[in-house]
Design a protein around this motif. Sequence first.
Motif, PDB file in Angstrom:
ATOM      1  N   GLU A 120       0.836  -1.208   0.000  1.00 22.28           N
ATOM      2  CA  GLU A 120       0.000   0.000   0.000  1.00 22.28           C
ATOM      3  C   GLU A 120       0.867   1.254   0.000  1.00 22.28           C
ATOM      4  N   GLN A 121       1.921   1.252   0.791  1.00 22.21           N
ATOM      5  CA  GLN A 121       2.838   2.391   0.822  1.00 22.21           C
ATOM      6  C   GLN A 121       3.479   2.593  -0.546  1.00 22.21           C
ATOM      7  N   GLY A 126       3.689   5.580  -5.751  1.00 26.18           N
ATOM      8  CA  GLY A 126       3.668   5.485  -7.206  1.00 26.18           C
ATOM      9  C   GLY A 126       2.507   6.207  -7.854  1.00 26.18           C
ATOM     10  N   ALA A 127       1.627   6.812  -7.069  1.00 28.72           N
ATOM     11  CA  ALA A 127       0.473   7.508  -7.648  1.00 28.72           C
ATOM     12  C   ALA A 127       0.934   8.790  -8.321  1.00 28.72           C
TER      13      ALA A 127
END
Length: 138
Positions: A120-121, A126-127
């Motif tokens: 999740e991190q 990477g968004a």
Amino acid sequence: MLVASGLAVLAGCATAPVAGQQAEAAITPRIAALVEANRVYPRWADFPRSTDPLPEPVEVAGRVATLQTASDGLATDAARIEWTLQDPATFVAEVNSRMDPRAMAPLTPQTPAEIEAFAEQTRRRGAAPPPIDRTPPR
């Protein structure tokens, strides 16, 4: 019908190399000309002569003597080094005894919850950033 389609496929295969051979035949004379133009290697007479005067033999002998003296000094310095590595296996064991393997191990997630948190991190990092407002000011 099956025979006709088989003959059509074979006819297509038979004509493909001919087109390639024609293209190759068009290139072949140019390749041969390039090879023939570069077949002769340069001779020593083709290189320009140096305008610098050659050093005198005495000067060359002096440079060689200087290098030999430096080489002898380096060999003397290397001979004075106290080499302590007798057995490589003993050396490796000694180094390994001074290291903490837990401190050298990479940090990796161990439990499924840690793995999911790491994923999740990574997804958040990477968004893409928000888009830039490109509307002209009024």
